[in-house]
Design a protein around this motif. Structure first.
Motif, PDB file in Angstrom:
ATOM      1  N   ALA A 141      29.158 112.562  89.010  1.00  0.00           N
ATOM      2  CA  ALA A 141      29.528 111.643  87.708  1.00  0.00           C
ATOM      3  C   ALA A 141      28.455 111.041  87.111  1.00  0.00           C
ATOM      4  CB  ALA A 141      30.462 110.871  87.967  1.00  0.00           C
ATOM      5  N   THR A 142      28.511 110.675  85.897  1.00  0.00           N
ATOM      6  CA  THR A 142      26.973 110.115  85.253  1.00  0.00           C
ATOM      7  C   THR A 142      26.699 108.621  85.702  1.00  0.00           C
ATOM      8  OG1 THR A 142      27.146 111.523  83.375  1.00  0.00           O
ATOM      9  CG2 THR A 142      26.360 109.608  82.879  1.00  0.00           C
ATOM     10  N   THR A 143      25.518 108.567  86.788  1.00  0.00           N
ATOM     11  CA  THR A 143      25.602 107.289  86.955  1.00  0.00           C
ATOM     12  C   THR A 143      24.807 106.394  86.082  1.00  0.00           C
ATOM     13  OG1 THR A 143      23.787 108.428  87.389  1.00  0.00           O
ATOM     14  CG2 THR A 143      24.714 108.394  89.162  1.00  0.00           C
ATOM     15  N   GLY A 144      25.041 106.736  85.291  1.00  0.00           N
ATOM     16  CA  GLY A 144      24.986 105.491  83.946  1.00  0.00           C
ATOM     17  C   GLY A 144      26.019 105.109  83.458  1.00  0.00           C
ATOM     18  N   ASP A 145      27.124 105.464  83.918  1.00  0.00           N
ATOM     19  CA  ASP A 145      28.238 104.917  83.514  1.00  0.00           C
ATOM     20  C   ASP A 145      29.089 103.713  84.257  1.00  0.00           C
ATOM     21  OD1 ASP A 145      28.287 107.109  81.298  1.00  0.00           O
ATOM     22  OD2 ASP A 145      29.406 107.954  82.134  1.00  0.00           O
ATOM     23  N   ALA A 146      28.722 104.186  85.828  1.00  0.00           N
ATOM     24  CA  ALA A 146      29.022 103.774  87.041  1.00  0.00           C
ATOM     25  C   ALA A 146      28.586 102.066  86.382  1.00  0.00           C
ATOM     26  CB  ALA A 146      28.065 104.042  88.310  1.00  0.00           C
ATOM     27  N   ILE A 147      29.267 101.119  86.647  1.00  0.00           N
ATOM     28  CA  ILE A 147      29.879 100.018  86.373  1.00  0.00           C
ATOM     29  C   ILE A 147      30.140  98.901  87.293  1.00  0.00           C
ATOM     30  CG2 ILE A 147      30.180  99.533  83.798  1.00  0.00           C
ATOM     31  CD1 ILE A 147      33.259  99.261  84.466  1.00  0.00           C
ATOM     32  N   PRO A 148      29.829  97.996  87.316  1.00  0.00           N
ATOM     33  CA  PRO A 148      29.974  96.935  88.831  1.00  0.00           C
ATOM     34  C   PRO A 148      31.400  96.238  89.044  1.00  0.00           C
ATOM     35  CG  PRO A 148      28.480  96.157  87.471  1.00  0.00           C
ATOM     36  CD  PRO A 148      28.864  96.562  86.431  1.00  0.00           C
ATOM     37  N   LEU A 149      31.852  96.799  90.358  1.00  0.00           N
ATOM     38  CA  LEU A 149      33.066  96.218  90.873  1.00  0.00           C
ATOM     39  C   LEU A 149      32.748  94.602  91.473  1.00  0.00           C
ATOM     40  CD1 LEU A 149      36.528  96.748  91.367  1.00  0.00           C
ATOM     41  CD2 LEU A 149      35.235  97.805  93.609  1.00  0.00           C
ATOM     42  N   LEU A 150      33.960  93.740  90.561  1.00  0.00           N
ATOM     43  CA  LEU A 150      33.460  92.766  90.837  1.00  0.00           C
ATOM     44  C   LEU A 150      34.428  92.262  91.781  1.00  0.00           C
ATOM     45  CD1 LEU A 150      32.732  90.872  87.287  1.00  0.00           C
ATOM     46  CD2 LEU A 150      30.641  91.623  88.929  1.00  0.00           C
ATOM     47  N   ARG A 151      33.702  91.081  92.867  1.00  0.00           N
ATOM     48  CA  ARG A 151      34.732  90.885  93.729  1.00  0.00           C
ATOM     49  C   ARG A 151      34.467  89.653  94.237  1.00  0.00           C
ATOM     50  NH1 ARG A 151      31.638  92.031 100.076  1.00  0.00           N
ATOM     51  NH2 ARG A 151      32.345  89.513 100.399  1.00  0.00           N
ATOM     52  N   ALA A 152      35.906  88.781  94.285  1.00  0.00           N
ATOM     53  CA  ALA A 152      36.190  87.027  94.804  1.00  0.00           C
ATOM     54  C   ALA A 152      36.917  86.980  95.785  1.00  0.00           C
ATOM     55  CB  ALA A 152      36.371  86.650  93.338  1.00  0.00           C
TER      56      ALA A 152
END
Ligand SMILES: *[C@@H]1O[C@H](CO)[C@@H](O)[C@H](O)[C@H]1NC(C)=O
Ligand SMILES: *[C@@H]1O[C@H](CO)[C@@H](O)[C@H](O)[C@H]1NC(C)=O
Length: 282
Positions: free
Chosen positions: A201-212
Protein backbone atom coordinates in the motif's frame (compact mmCIF):
# COMPACT_ATOMS: atom_id res chain seq x y z
CA UNK A 1 -15.94 -17.53 40.66
CA UNK A 2 -12.42 -18.34 41.89
CA UNK A 3 -11.37 -19.50 38.46
CA UNK A 4 -11.72 -15.90 37.31
CA UNK A 5 -9.09 -14.69 39.74
CA UNK A 6 -5.95 -15.57 37.76
CA UNK A 7 -7.40 -13.78 34.75
CA UNK A 8 -8.21 -10.72 36.79
CA UNK A 9 -4.77 -10.68 38.38
CA UNK A 10 -3.17 -11.04 34.95
CA UNK A 11 -5.30 -8.22 33.51
CA UNK A 12 -4.51 -5.96 36.44
CA UNK A 13 -0.76 -6.49 36.19
CA UNK A 14 -0.86 -6.15 32.40
CA UNK A 15 -2.69 -2.82 32.73
CA UNK A 16 -0.21 -1.65 35.37
CA UNK A 17 2.76 -2.46 33.13
CA UNK A 18 1.17 -0.83 30.10
CA UNK A 19 0.39 2.33 32.01
CA UNK A 20 3.84 2.74 33.59
CA UNK A 21 5.81 5.66 32.24
CA UNK A 22 9.48 6.63 32.54
CA UNK A 23 10.35 9.18 35.23
CA UNK A 24 9.99 12.68 33.78
CA UNK A 25 12.21 14.16 36.49
CA UNK A 26 15.16 12.29 34.89
CA UNK A 27 14.67 13.97 31.50
CA UNK A 28 17.56 15.95 30.05
CA UNK A 29 17.71 18.22 26.99
CA UNK A 30 18.97 16.77 23.71
CA UNK A 31 20.94 19.77 22.47
CA UNK A 32 20.91 20.63 18.78
CA UNK A 33 23.66 22.35 16.78
CA UNK A 34 24.16 23.03 13.09
CA UNK A 35 27.24 23.44 10.91
CA UNK A 36 26.34 25.15 7.62
CA UNK A 37 29.88 24.63 6.24
CA UNK A 38 29.63 20.85 6.14
CA UNK A 39 25.78 20.86 6.34
CA UNK A 40 25.31 18.71 9.45
CA UNK A 41 22.83 18.71 12.30
CA UNK A 42 24.35 17.34 15.49
CA UNK A 43 22.51 16.27 18.66
CA UNK A 44 23.86 15.34 22.09
CA UNK A 45 22.85 15.38 25.75
CA UNK A 46 26.53 15.77 26.71
CA UNK A 47 27.23 19.45 27.42
CA UNK A 48 31.04 18.98 27.33
CA UNK A 49 30.80 17.35 23.92
CA UNK A 50 28.47 20.09 22.67
CA UNK A 51 30.86 22.78 23.91
CA UNK A 52 33.72 21.26 21.96
CA UNK A 53 31.56 21.01 18.81
CA UNK A 54 30.79 24.74 19.20
CA UNK A 55 34.31 25.93 19.95
CA UNK A 56 36.37 23.55 17.80
CA UNK A 57 34.21 22.14 15.02
CA UNK A 58 32.31 25.15 13.70
CA UNK A 59 28.82 24.25 14.98
CA UNK A 60 26.27 26.82 16.21
CA UNK A 61 23.93 25.98 19.06
CA UNK A 62 20.26 25.83 18.05
CA UNK A 63 18.83 25.06 21.50
CA UNK A 64 17.23 21.95 22.92
CA UNK A 65 15.43 19.78 20.39
CA UNK A 66 13.68 17.35 22.73
CA UNK A 67 13.87 15.95 26.24
CA UNK A 68 15.17 12.37 26.49
CA UNK A 69 16.54 9.97 29.09
CA UNK A 70 20.26 9.19 29.45
CA UNK A 71 19.63 5.74 30.95
CA UNK A 72 17.09 3.15 29.87
CA UNK A 73 13.85 3.59 31.80
CA UNK A 74 10.49 1.78 31.64
CA UNK A 75 9.11 1.73 28.15
CA UNK A 76 12.09 3.47 26.52
CA UNK A 77 14.40 2.24 23.79
CA UNK A 78 17.89 3.38 22.69
CA UNK A 79 18.20 6.12 20.10
CA UNK A 80 21.37 5.02 18.32
CA UNK A 81 23.84 7.52 16.93
CA UNK A 82 25.81 6.87 13.75
CA UNK A 83 28.21 9.07 11.78
CA UNK A 84 29.33 9.16 8.18
CA UNK A 85 32.80 10.71 8.03
CA UNK A 86 32.84 11.13 4.22
CA UNK A 87 29.45 12.86 4.12
CA UNK A 88 29.81 14.58 7.50
CA UNK A 89 26.41 13.37 8.63
CA UNK A 90 25.13 12.40 12.07
CA UNK A 91 22.28 9.88 11.89
CA UNK A 92 19.95 8.86 14.73
CA UNK A 93 17.56 5.90 14.75
CA UNK A 94 15.86 3.45 17.11
CA UNK A 95 15.47 0.86 14.35
CA UNK A 96 17.89 -2.07 14.35
CA UNK A 97 16.92 -2.86 10.77
CA UNK A 98 17.93 0.60 9.73
CA UNK A 99 21.28 0.42 11.53
CA UNK A 100 22.32 -2.57 9.41
CA UNK A 101 21.30 -0.71 6.27
CA UNK A 102 23.16 2.47 7.25
CA UNK A 103 26.33 0.57 8.28
CA UNK A 104 26.47 -0.92 4.79
CA UNK A 105 25.88 2.53 3.26
CA UNK A 106 28.93 4.22 4.84
CA UNK A 107 27.78 5.20 8.34
CA UNK A 108 29.45 3.78 11.49
CA UNK A 109 28.55 3.84 15.18
CA UNK A 110 29.70 7.20 16.55
CA UNK A 111 32.08 7.65 19.51
CA UNK A 112 28.90 7.78 21.62
CA UNK A 113 26.77 5.04 20.04
CA UNK A 114 23.60 5.87 22.01
CA UNK A 115 22.34 9.45 21.98
CA UNK A 116 19.72 8.79 24.66
CA UNK A 117 16.55 6.79 25.29
CA UNK A 118 13.16 7.55 23.77
CA UNK A 119 9.75 5.88 23.59
CA UNK A 120 9.19 3.65 20.54
CA UNK A 121 5.51 4.66 20.46
CA UNK A 122 3.52 7.73 21.36
CA UNK A 123 2.83 6.79 24.97
CA UNK A 124 2.88 8.69 28.24
CA UNK A 125 2.33 12.03 26.49
CA UNK A 126 5.41 11.67 24.27
CA UNK A 127 5.30 13.25 20.83
CA UNK A 128 7.10 12.33 17.59
CA UNK A 129 10.63 13.41 16.72
CA UNK A 130 10.38 13.83 12.94
CA UNK A 131 13.30 12.95 10.74
CA UNK A 132 13.98 15.02 7.65
CA UNK A 133 16.60 14.15 5.02
CA UNK A 134 18.42 16.32 2.53
CA UNK A 135 19.69 13.92 -0.18
CA UNK A 136 21.77 16.61 -1.94
CA UNK A 137 23.77 17.73 1.10
CA UNK A 138 23.37 14.31 2.82
CA UNK A 139 22.08 15.67 6.11
CA UNK A 140 19.59 14.21 8.56
CA UNK A 141 17.68 16.83 10.51
CA UNK A 142 15.49 16.02 13.53
CA UNK A 143 12.75 18.20 14.95
CA UNK A 144 9.61 17.83 17.05
CA UNK A 145 8.11 20.84 15.29
CA UNK A 146 6.58 19.45 12.11
CA UNK A 147 6.07 22.97 10.74
CA UNK A 148 9.83 23.61 11.04
CA UNK A 149 10.60 20.29 9.36
CA UNK A 150 8.20 20.87 6.49
CA UNK A 151 9.61 24.39 5.98
CA UNK A 152 13.22 23.16 5.70
CA UNK A 153 14.07 23.64 2.03
CA UNK A 154 15.64 20.63 0.32
CA UNK A 155 14.58 18.20 3.08
CA UNK A 156 12.04 15.40 2.75
CA UNK A 157 10.10 13.88 5.64
CA UNK A 158 11.37 10.36 6.42
CA UNK A 159 8.99 9.64 9.27
CA UNK A 160 9.52 9.28 12.99
CA UNK A 161 12.86 8.69 14.73
CA UNK A 162 11.34 8.14 18.18
CA UNK A 163 8.92 9.68 20.66
CA UNK A 164 10.19 12.13 23.24
CA UNK A 165 9.08 14.97 25.43
CA UNK A 166 8.68 18.35 23.83
CA UNK A 167 11.07 21.18 24.59
CA UNK A 168 9.37 24.43 25.48
CA UNK A 169 10.29 28.02 24.72
CA UNK A 170 11.52 28.68 28.27
CA UNK A 171 13.64 25.52 28.40
CA UNK A 172 11.42 23.53 30.75
CA UNK A 173 10.10 20.16 29.61
CA UNK A 174 6.53 20.00 28.37
CA UNK A 175 5.61 16.55 29.62
CA UNK A 176 2.47 15.97 27.65
CA UNK A 177 1.03 17.34 24.52
CA UNK A 178 -2.57 18.56 24.76
CA UNK A 179 -3.35 18.09 21.09
CA UNK A 180 -3.02 15.13 18.74
CA UNK A 181 0.03 15.29 16.50
CA UNK A 182 -1.24 14.79 12.99
CA UNK A 183 1.27 13.92 10.33
CA UNK A 184 1.13 15.77 7.05
CA UNK A 185 -0.11 13.82 4.06
CA UNK A 186 3.40 13.95 2.56
CA UNK A 187 4.89 11.73 5.27
CA UNK A 188 6.89 8.70 4.17
CA UNK A 189 8.15 5.73 6.12
CA UNK A 190 11.78 5.31 7.13
CA UNK A 191 14.19 4.44 4.33
CA UNK A 192 14.37 0.88 5.68
CA UNK A 193 10.68 0.31 5.19
CA UNK A 194 10.48 2.38 2.05
CA UNK A 195 11.38 -0.55 -0.19
CA UNK A 196 7.93 -0.61 -1.69
CA UNK A 197 6.81 -2.87 -4.45
CA UNK A 198 3.61 -2.88 -6.42
CA UNK A 199 2.15 -5.21 -3.78
CA UNK A 200 2.51 -2.67 -0.95
CA UNK A 201 0.00 0.00 0.00
CA UNK A 202 1.17 3.59 -0.49
CA UNK A 203 2.91 4.63 2.76
CA UNK A 204 2.25 8.28 1.95
CA UNK A 205 -1.48 7.64 2.35
CA UNK A 206 -1.15 6.25 5.88
CA UNK A 207 -2.69 8.35 8.64
CA UNK A 208 -2.35 8.12 12.44
CA UNK A 209 -4.73 5.96 14.49
CA UNK A 210 -5.20 8.16 17.54
CA UNK A 211 -5.42 6.55 20.99
CA UNK A 212 -7.16 7.73 24.15
CA UNK A 213 -7.90 6.18 27.55
CA UNK A 214 -10.70 6.71 30.03
CA UNK A 215 -9.95 5.66 33.58
CA UNK A 216 -13.62 6.28 34.49
CA UNK A 217 -14.91 3.80 31.93
CA UNK A 218 -11.67 1.74 31.87
CA UNK A 219 -11.74 1.95 28.09
CA UNK A 220 -9.16 2.39 25.37
CA UNK A 221 -10.52 4.19 22.36
CA UNK A 222 -8.97 4.48 18.89
CA UNK A 223 -9.97 6.57 15.89
CA UNK A 224 -8.41 8.21 12.84
CA UNK A 225 -10.99 10.98 13.08
CA UNK A 226 -9.49 13.96 14.96
CA UNK A 227 -12.93 15.61 15.48
CA UNK A 228 -14.21 12.46 17.08
CA UNK A 229 -11.06 12.28 19.23
CA UNK A 230 -11.46 15.92 20.30
CA UNK A 231 -15.05 15.13 21.32
CA UNK A 232 -13.99 12.08 23.30
CA UNK A 233 -11.45 14.21 25.18
CA UNK A 234 -13.66 17.28 25.67
CA UNK A 235 -17.04 15.63 26.28
CA UNK A 236 -16.33 12.09 27.45
CA UNK A 237 -13.27 12.71 29.67
CA UNK A 238 -10.83 10.56 27.68
CA UNK A 239 -7.12 11.36 27.92
CA UNK A 240 -5.31 11.56 24.62
CA UNK A 241 -2.34 9.15 24.52
CA UNK A 242 -0.89 9.81 21.07
CA UNK A 243 -0.59 7.93 17.78
CA UNK A 244 -1.03 4.17 18.24
CA UNK A 245 -0.04 3.27 14.71
CA UNK A 246 -0.54 4.32 11.11
CA UNK A 247 -3.12 2.84 8.79
CA UNK A 248 -5.13 3.58 5.69
CA UNK A 249 -8.49 5.34 5.53
CA UNK A 250 -9.47 3.52 2.33
CA UNK A 251 -8.74 -0.01 1.19
CA UNK A 252 -5.39 -0.23 -0.60
CA UNK A 253 -3.36 -3.15 -1.98
CA UNK A 254 -3.07 -6.04 0.48
CA UNK A 255 -4.92 -4.26 3.31
CA UNK A 256 -7.97 -5.62 5.12
CA UNK A 257 -10.62 -3.77 7.15
CA UNK A 258 -10.02 -3.16 10.86
CA UNK A 259 -13.54 -3.36 12.31
CA UNK A 260 -14.61 -1.45 15.38
CA UNK A 261 -17.13 -2.69 17.93
CA UNK A 262 -18.34 -1.42 21.29
CA UNK A 263 -19.89 -3.15 24.31
CA UNK A 264 -22.11 -0.74 26.15
CA UNK A 265 -22.70 -3.13 29.06
CA UNK A 266 -19.08 -3.84 29.92
CA UNK A 267 -17.91 -0.27 29.55
CA UNK A 268 -19.87 2.64 30.89
CA UNK A 269 -21.70 4.33 28.02
CA UNK A 270 -19.39 7.28 27.64
CA UNK A 271 -19.47 7.11 23.88
CA UNK A 272 -22.37 6.38 21.61
CA UNK A 273 -20.66 4.26 18.98
CA UNK A 274 -21.69 0.64 19.23
CA UNK A 275 -21.25 -2.30 16.92
CA UNK A 276 -20.48 0.12 14.18
CA UNK A 277 -18.64 -1.17 11.19
CA UNK A 278 -15.60 0.99 10.69
CA UNK A 279 -14.39 2.21 7.33
CA UNK A 280 -10.77 2.02 8.49
CA UNK A 281 -8.49 -0.44 6.77
CA UNK A 282 -5.36 -2.07 8.08
C1 LIG B 1 30.97 13.81 27.37
O1 LIG B 1 31.83 14.25 26.36
C2 LIG B 1 33.22 14.30 26.74
C3 LIG B 1 33.96 14.97 25.58
O2 LIG B 1 33.66 14.36 24.36
C4 LIG B 1 33.68 12.90 27.08
O3 LIG B 1 35.03 12.93 27.47
C5 LIG B 1 32.84 12.32 28.18
O4 LIG B 1 33.19 10.99 28.42
C6 LIG B 1 31.37 12.39 27.80
N1 LIG B 1 30.54 12.00 28.94
C7 LIG B 1 29.64 11.03 28.85
C8 LIG B 1 28.86 10.79 30.09
O5 LIG B 1 29.42 10.39 27.83
C1 LIG C 1 -15.56 12.56 12.27
O1 LIG C 1 -16.20 12.71 13.52
C2 LIG C 1 -17.21 13.70 13.53
C3 LIG C 1 -17.67 13.87 14.97
O2 LIG C 1 -17.97 12.61 15.56
C4 LIG C 1 -18.33 13.29 12.57
O3 LIG C 1 -19.32 14.28 12.54
C5 LIG C 1 -17.73 13.11 11.17
O4 LIG C 1 -18.71 12.63 10.29
C6 LIG C 1 -16.55 12.14 11.20
N1 LIG C 1 -15.91 12.13 9.90
C7 LIG C 1 -15.66 11.01 9.23
C8 LIG C 1 -14.94 11.17 7.92
O5 LIG C 1 -15.98 9.90 9.64
Amino acid sequence: MFSLLPTLVFLTSWLASVLTCADTSDLVPLWRAYNGGVVDHFYTTNVTEMESALTQDGYSLEGSSAYVWTTQETGTTPLYRLFNQDKNDHFYTMSNDEIAEMLSAGWAYDTTPIAGYVYPFSICGAAPIYRMFNPTAVDHFYTMDIAEGEAASGYVNQGIAGYAVLPSVDGSAVVSSPTPYLLPSTVTASSASEATTSSCATTGDAIPLLRAYSSIGTDHFYTTNSSEMSNAVAVDAYTFEGDATFLWATQETNTVPLYRMFNQNVHRPLLHHRCQRSKRRL
